[in-house]
Scaffold this motif. Structure first.
Motif, PDB file in Angstrom:
ATOM      1  N   THR A   1       0.828  -1.224   0.000  1.00 32.31           N
ATOM      2  CA  THR A   1       0.000   0.000   0.000  1.00 32.31           C
ATOM      3  C   THR A   1       0.857   1.267   0.000  1.00 32.31           C
ATOM      4  O   THR A   1       0.392   2.324  -0.434  1.00 32.31           O
ATOM      5  CB  THR A   1      -1.000   0.073   1.192  1.00 32.31           C
ATOM      6  N   LYS A   2       2.109   1.151   0.457  1.00 30.00           N
ATOM      7  CA  LYS A   2       2.993   2.334   0.433  1.00 30.00           C
ATOM      8  C   LYS A   2       3.330   2.747  -0.996  1.00 30.00           C
ATOM      9  O   LYS A   2       3.685   3.896  -1.240  1.00 30.00           O
ATOM     10  CB  LYS A   2       4.313   2.031   1.165  1.00 30.00           C
ATOM     11  N   THR A   3       3.263   1.797  -1.900  1.00 33.01           N
ATOM     12  CA  THR A   3       3.757   2.047  -3.266  1.00 33.01           C
ATOM     13  C   THR A   3       2.668   2.552  -4.214  1.00 33.01           C
ATOM     14  O   THR A   3       2.961   2.884  -5.355  1.00 33.01           O
ATOM     15  CB  THR A   3       4.375   0.762  -3.872  1.00 33.01           C
ATOM     16  N   ILE A   4       1.424   2.569  -3.769  1.00 32.43           N
ATOM     17  CA  ILE A   4       0.335   2.890  -4.707  1.00 32.43           C
ATOM     18  C   ILE A   4      -0.463   4.136  -4.282  1.00 32.43           C
ATOM     19  O   ILE A   4      -0.417   4.557  -3.133  1.00 32.43           O
ATOM     20  CB  ILE A   4      -0.634   1.680  -4.885  1.00 32.43           C
ATOM     21  N   ILE A   5      -1.184   4.660  -5.260  1.00 30.90           N
ATOM     22  CA  ILE A   5      -2.032   5.833  -5.042  1.00 30.90           C
ATOM     23  C   ILE A   5      -3.384   5.366  -4.510  1.00 30.90           C
ATOM     24  O   ILE A   5      -3.948   4.381  -4.993  1.00 30.90           O
ATOM     25  CB  ILE A   5      -2.266   6.584  -6.377  1.00 30.90           C
ATOM     26  N   ALA A   6      -3.892   6.095  -3.514  1.00 31.66           N
ATOM     27  CA  ALA A   6      -5.225   5.772  -2.995  1.00 31.66           C
ATOM     28  C   ALA A   6      -6.285   6.264  -3.981  1.00 31.66           C
ATOM     29  O   ALA A   6      -6.235   7.408  -4.433  1.00 31.66           O
ATOM     30  CB  ALA A   6      -5.421   6.435  -1.638  1.00 31.66           C
TER      31      ALA A   6
END
Ligand code: ADP
Ligand code: MG
Ligand code: MG
Length: 208
Positions: A167-172
């Motif tokens: 989840t740190k690597t992706i856009i919400a």
């Protein structure tokens, strides 16, 4: 595992969330509105009180009650989502007085479907689903390999932790964090983290 143990596990989830509430709230401060830990801890306190008043052997009823309590006490996005997750899990256990490992995975599967439906979300949107789905997949695989309950849960928690890292690597693209767009990159999702905490609590309970 019987209703008494399920009640104990729910208490264990509650104390884990209570322990992690500051950290969860800190995470939500960065990409949301800073209430995830507080919301969840309040909800699980209410679950603690509610489930102790139940006099039932029906695991489905216990899980459904926990879900309804979360819906009415957590608030925000995660209240209805986790509430739905527990209610859907409860429906798979209706009238059952024993829960097996494969029942547990059926519960988690129903929980994932409930969150997807209620949140109109899919994997890869930087939400709790990014921990839930990999955990479910890893545990299904581990069960097929014939691993023990403890090892299956261990595979699940490891996959959930990796999901949190992802989840740190992706856009919400769902929830409040989506307002940040690209600025949400680099930060882990609070909901994926709280789900991982819950799975860790289950693992700790069964290995204690
Ligand atoms: P709020 O954002 O309303 O303050 P919380 O802070 O309690 O609610 O919960 C935020 C978490 O809810 C996020 O970290 C994310 O994991 C989860 N979430 C938000 N929207 C969705 C959605 N549509 N589907 C799945 N999970 C979601
Ligand atoms: Mg929030
Ligand atoms: Mg909020």
């Amino acid at each position: 595992m019987d209703a008494k143990k399920i009640t104990e596990i729910l208490h264990a989830l509650s104390s884990k969330i209570d322990k992690e509430k500051e950290f969860l709230t800190e995470l939500d401060n960065v990409i949301g509105d800073g209430d995830h830990g507080i919301n969840m801890a309040r909800g699980f306190k209410a679950v603690d009180a509610k489930i102790d008043t139940l006099e039932t052997e029906d695991i489905g009823e216990i899980l459904r009650t926990a879900g309804m309590t979360l819906v009415s006490t957590v608030g925000g996005a995660s209240g209805p989502l986790y509430g739905t997750a527990f209610m859907k899990a409860g429906m798979t256990m209706s009238k059952k007085t024993q829960i097996s490992l494969s029942d547990f995975l059926a519960c988690l599967n129903a929980a994932v479907e409930g969150v997807k439906m209620r949140g109109k979300s899919v994997q890869g949107e930087k939400t709790m689903l990014d921990a839930m789905i990999p955990a479910l997949e890893a545990m299904n695989k581990a069960i097929e390999q014939g691993l023990t309950s403890a090892d299956v849960l261990k595979c699940g928690t490891e996959a959930a932790r990796q999901g949190v890292e992802y989840t740190k690597t992706i856009i919400a693209t769902k929830g409040r964090a989506s307002y940040l767009g690209e600025r949400s990159i680099g930060h882990q999702d609070p909901g994926a983290t709280s789900f991982t905490n819950m799975l860790e609590a289950v693992y700790d309970y069964i290995t204690a």
